[in-house]
Design a protein around this motif. Structure first.
Motif, PDB file in Angstrom:
ATOM      1  N   GLN A 101       0.824  -1.202   0.000  1.00  0.00           N
ATOM      2  CA  GLN A 101       0.000   0.000   0.000  1.00  0.00           C
ATOM      3  C   GLN A 101       0.866   1.263   0.000  1.00  0.00           C
ATOM      4  O   GLN A 101       0.536   2.256  -0.660  1.00  0.00           O
ATOM      5  CB  GLN A 101      -0.917  -0.002   1.226  1.00  0.00           C
ATOM      6  N   ARG A 130      -9.375  -7.447  -0.805  1.00  0.00           N
ATOM      7  CA  ARG A 130      -8.936  -8.269   0.334  1.00  0.00           C
ATOM      8  C   ARG A 130      -9.690  -7.928   1.613  1.00  0.00           C
ATOM      9  O   ARG A 130      -9.920  -8.801   2.467  1.00  0.00           O
ATOM     10  CB  ARG A 130      -7.429  -8.068   0.526  1.00  0.00           C
ATOM     11  N   ALA A 131     -10.134  -6.664   1.741  1.00  0.00           N
ATOM     12  CA  ALA A 131     -10.822  -6.234   2.956  1.00  0.00           C
ATOM     13  C   ALA A 131     -12.232  -6.803   3.067  1.00  0.00           C
ATOM     14  O   ALA A 131     -12.785  -6.894   4.172  1.00  0.00           O
ATOM     15  CB  ALA A 131     -10.864  -4.710   3.017  1.00  0.00           C
ATOM     16  N   ALA A 162     -12.807  -0.075  -7.422  1.00  0.00           N
ATOM     17  CA  ALA A 162     -11.401  -0.328  -7.756  1.00  0.00           C
ATOM     18  C   ALA A 162     -11.278  -1.376  -8.853  1.00  0.00           C
ATOM     19  O   ALA A 162     -10.436  -1.258  -9.753  1.00  0.00           O
ATOM     20  CB  ALA A 162     -10.643  -0.765  -6.502  1.00  0.00           C
ATOM     21  N   ASN A 184     -16.294   0.354  -2.510  1.00  0.00           N
ATOM     22  CA  ASN A 184     -14.934   0.796  -2.827  1.00  0.00           C
ATOM     23  C   ASN A 184     -14.166  -0.289  -3.577  1.00  0.00           C
ATOM     24  O   ASN A 184     -13.414   0.006  -4.515  1.00  0.00           O
ATOM     25  CB  ASN A 184     -14.187   1.175  -1.546  1.00  0.00           C
ATOM     26  N   ALA A 185     -14.359  -1.537  -3.149  1.00  0.00           N
ATOM     27  CA  ALA A 185     -13.679  -2.645  -3.832  1.00  0.00           C
ATOM     28  C   ALA A 185     -14.187  -2.806  -5.256  1.00  0.00           C
ATOM     29  O   ALA A 185     -13.404  -3.012  -6.196  1.00  0.00           O
ATOM     30  CB  ALA A 185     -13.871  -3.938  -3.035  1.00  0.00           C
ATOM     31  N   ALA A 217     -17.425  -0.436   2.068  1.00  0.00           N
ATOM     32  CA  ALA A 217     -16.168  -1.124   1.751  1.00  0.00           C
ATOM     33  C   ALA A 217     -16.312  -1.958   0.481  1.00  0.00           C
ATOM     34  O   ALA A 217     -15.400  -1.990  -0.360  1.00  0.00           O
ATOM     35  CB  ALA A 217     -15.743  -2.002   2.919  1.00  0.00           C
ATOM     36  N   GLU A 218     -17.457  -2.629   0.333  1.00  0.00           N
ATOM     37  CA  GLU A 218     -17.688  -3.420  -0.881  1.00  0.00           C
ATOM     38  C   GLU A 218     -17.791  -2.518  -2.108  1.00  0.00           C
ATOM     39  O   GLU A 218     -17.291  -2.864  -3.183  1.00  0.00           O
ATOM     40  CB  GLU A 218     -18.948  -4.261  -0.725  1.00  0.00           C
ATOM     41  N   ALA A 250      -3.994  -2.348  -6.643  1.00  0.00           N
ATOM     42  CA  ALA A 250      -4.867  -1.513  -5.814  1.00  0.00           C
ATOM     43  C   ALA A 250      -6.237  -2.167  -5.634  1.00  0.00           C
ATOM     44  O   ALA A 250      -6.808  -2.142  -4.537  1.00  0.00           O
ATOM     45  CB  ALA A 250      -5.020  -0.131  -6.449  1.00  0.00           C
ATOM     46  N   ALA A 251      -6.758  -2.767  -6.697  1.00  0.00           N
ATOM     47  CA  ALA A 251      -8.041  -3.469  -6.596  1.00  0.00           C
ATOM     48  C   ALA A 251      -7.929  -4.687  -5.691  1.00  0.00           C
ATOM     49  O   ALA A 251      -8.855  -4.989  -4.905  1.00  0.00           O
ATOM     50  CB  ALA A 251      -8.512  -3.890  -7.992  1.00  0.00           C
ATOM     51  N   LEU A 292      -5.949  -5.110  -3.091  1.00  0.00           N
ATOM     52  CA  LEU A 292      -5.893  -4.697  -1.686  1.00  0.00           C
ATOM     53  C   LEU A 292      -7.275  -4.319  -1.162  1.00  0.00           C
ATOM     54  O   LEU A 292      -7.631  -4.654  -0.023  1.00  0.00           O
ATOM     55  CB  LEU A 292      -4.927  -3.525  -1.521  1.00  0.00           C
ATOM     56  N   LYS A 293      -8.066  -3.631  -1.968  1.00  0.00           N
ATOM     57  CA  LYS A 293      -9.406  -3.256  -1.520  1.00  0.00           C
ATOM     58  C   LYS A 293     -10.336  -4.470  -1.495  1.00  0.00           C
ATOM     59  O   LYS A 293     -11.229  -4.563  -0.630  1.00  0.00           O
ATOM     60  CB  LYS A 293      -9.983  -2.170  -2.425  1.00  0.00           C
TER      61      LYS A 293
END
Length: 566
Positions: free
Chosen positions: A340, A367-368, A393, A389-390, A386-387, A361-362, A364-365
């Protein structure tokens, strides 16, 4: 897919609503046409009243209504339906060509979907839109500029071994010719004729025959320790990574001596400055390849340290894209915090993007949220922040390079990556997936999230493709350049996905064609089509007549009389 299931249900609901509205529109225009233009001699109230309980209370009333309809009525009905369907089709096609979406579908999503109980997840909060605009304004990148693959393999230890096993050539002539040009640019200068070994290597880099190049490198080493000769032998003669590493260590010893000498003399004239620039390129190349050898031999932490030191020592040499090697090694160590940090430095609007930057970048997002992501749950409750944002990305990464998901999802077979890649092309997608597929598999649920969401990107990209959404428009010449870089003999080059026609354009086109055919048949065979129409209407209203008869038999006649009056 998650969004496809909900979208299919919403399309069905919208289709029912629009069909119902279409039916009543046709009914109104036909009545207006018949009464005010044709002046047909039958009762106005029987025509302007929609079929229902008050009109078709019994079988005799239905028969009487059907008998009053002349062939002119059926011609007017089908002709008017075809005309209105054609007008809708023309408008839909014009709207799609201009805005890239269906007008009916857009109205359905914006106005009907909330009324029908749908959850609108298709409109993301595009926080990156301003960044995308800045990208297209600030980046003056050539459409089809070919870049050196930062993770390119070794010819002798990897590409040639593939050829020995399969009998196939993994590299094209165009790709190898570009590598020869790179070697002449990075490893030679105008003063090479002053040093005999460098003069031999200057000719060696221009040789097309690999054996001639290797022989020239050995000849140069007989004269003196030549760093570029060791590089050529490590790249092309060494059959294992261990052998290549030994040769690169010898090249490093010779290259550092030349670098120190030219560094002291670089200000004595343009000739010495060119020598120092060449020696700098040679030294950076050697250290980078040594770090890659350590990575391939399993010494990943050592490789990371070497790459970090190299980036600190030569921060301005971004043409080698060493940060992409560093990202891959950090992902292998699962050191996501450092990944990151590297992305925060290089995922900047002033720097050229790459598939490695966007898809990392996609990842990492994703993964959350990927370990708990469920398409069914997301379609019911909608996406969390959060979903979302993923998903955004992933959409951003797919828009930059739409060829990568098929390789990550193993919908298409991988081949060895070429020595050069084209940004946003199939060659870059192969190079990225070849090294990063294992990192996506290691993150639980990441590939499932990608599978559920990646195709939704193409609904957001404007049409025609001359317009961009988050990036500059997709280059049209990419496919041609990829066919030069990739071995098309055994690999089918991936092309940019074409935008499909919206459902409602196909629906309207079918409706227009069907009604036009009915109008033509009714005009040519009025009596026969009248019989078919009466039979169809009788069958259509038979269940309604049956229900009404049952209701009449149950309810008292006085109550039913009052209801019919109402």
């Amino acid at each position: 897919m998650a969004d496809n299931g909900a979208g299919l249900l919403d399309q069905l609901k919208s289709c029912i609503v629009w069909s119902w509205a279409y039916f009543w529109t046709i009914w109104f225009f036909v009545m207006l046409f018949l009464v005010n233009i044709l002046r047909l001699p039958f009762r106005y109230d029987s025509l302007t009243t929609a079929p229902g309980p008050a009109m078709f209370g019994t079988e005799s009333s239905l028969s009487m209504f059907l008998n009053t309809l002349t062939p002119k009525f059926y011609v007017a009905l089908t002709g008017t339906s075809s005309l209105i369907s054609g007008l809708i089709l023309i408008f839909e096609w014009w709207y799609f060509r201009k805005y890239g979406t269906s007008f009916i579908e857009q109205v359905s999503v914006s106005h009907l979907r909330p009324l029908l109980g749908g959850v609108d997840n298709s409109t993301p909060t595009n926080t990156n839109t301003s960044n995308g605009d800045a990208d297209s304004n600030r980046q003056s990148v050539s459409e089809c500029k070919v870049w050196r693959n930062p993770l390119n393999l070794f010819r002798g230890a990897e590409y040639n071994r593939y050829t020995w096993v399969t009998g196939r050539e993994p590299l094209t002539y165009y790709d190898m010719n570009l590598s020869a040009q790179d070697h002449q640019t990075f490893f030679t200068c105008d003063s090479d004729h002053l040093r005999p070994a460098d003069a031999i290597m200057q000719k060696a880099w221009r040789e097309r025959n690999p054996q001639a190049r290797i022989s020239a490198a050995h000849e140069a080493l007989e004269l003196e320790d030549c760093a570029t000769a060791y590089i050529l032998l490590a790249e092309e003669e060494a059959t294992t990574i261990v052998e290549a590493e030994k040769l690169f260590k010898q090249a490093l010893k010779a290259g550092e001596g030349c670098y120190r000498r030219s560094q002291q003399l670089q200000h004595h004239g343009s000739q010495y400055e060119a020598q120092h620039r060449r020696d700098t390129n040679v030294l950076v190349y050697i250290k980078r390849r040594l770090a890659m050898c350590s990575r391939k031999l399993g010494r990943t932490r050592e490789a990371v340290k070497m790459m970090r030191d190299l980036m600190k020592e030569f921060p301005l040499l971004s043409m080698f894209n060493i940060h992409e090697n560093l990202l891959e090694s950090l992902l292998e160590l699962q050191n996501y915090a450092d990944v990151q940090a590297v992305l925060a430095k290089y995922d900047d609007i002033s720097l050229p993007k790459s598939a490695t930057i966007c898809y990392t970048a996609a990842l990492l997002k994703a993964r959350a949220v990927s370990d708990k992501f469920s398409p069914e749950a997301a379609s019911r409750r909608g996406l969390s922040t959060a979903e979302m944002n993923a998903v955004e990305a992933i959409h951003r990464a797919v828009e930059f390079n739409p060829h990568v998901p098929k390789y990550l999802l193993e919908m298409k077979s991988l081949i060895l990556p070429p020595e050069h890649i084209l940004k946003r092309g199939d060659s870059e997608a192969i190079a990225y997936a070849f090294f990063h597929l294992q990192h996506w598999k290691r993150v639980e649920g990441a590939l499932n999230l990608l599978h559920c969401t990646w195709e939704g990107t193409f609904r957001m990209i404007p049409y025609p493709l001359e317009k961009g959404h988050l990036f500059y428009p997709y280059p049209i010449c990419t496919e041609t350049a990829d066919r030069e870089l990739l071995p098309t003999v055994f690999h089918e080059v991936s092309v940019y996905p074409k935008k499909e026609l919206p459902f409602f354009i196909l629906f309207t086109a079918g409706l227009c064609s069907f009604t036009a055919m009915l109008a033509l048949l009714t005009h040519q065979f009025p009596e026969l089509m009248g019989v078919f129409a009466k039979a169809f209407l009788s069958t259509l209203f038979a269940p309604l007549n049956f229900i009404m008869e049952k209701v009449e038999s149950i309810l008292p006649s006085s109550l039913w009389h009052q209801l019919t009056r109402i």
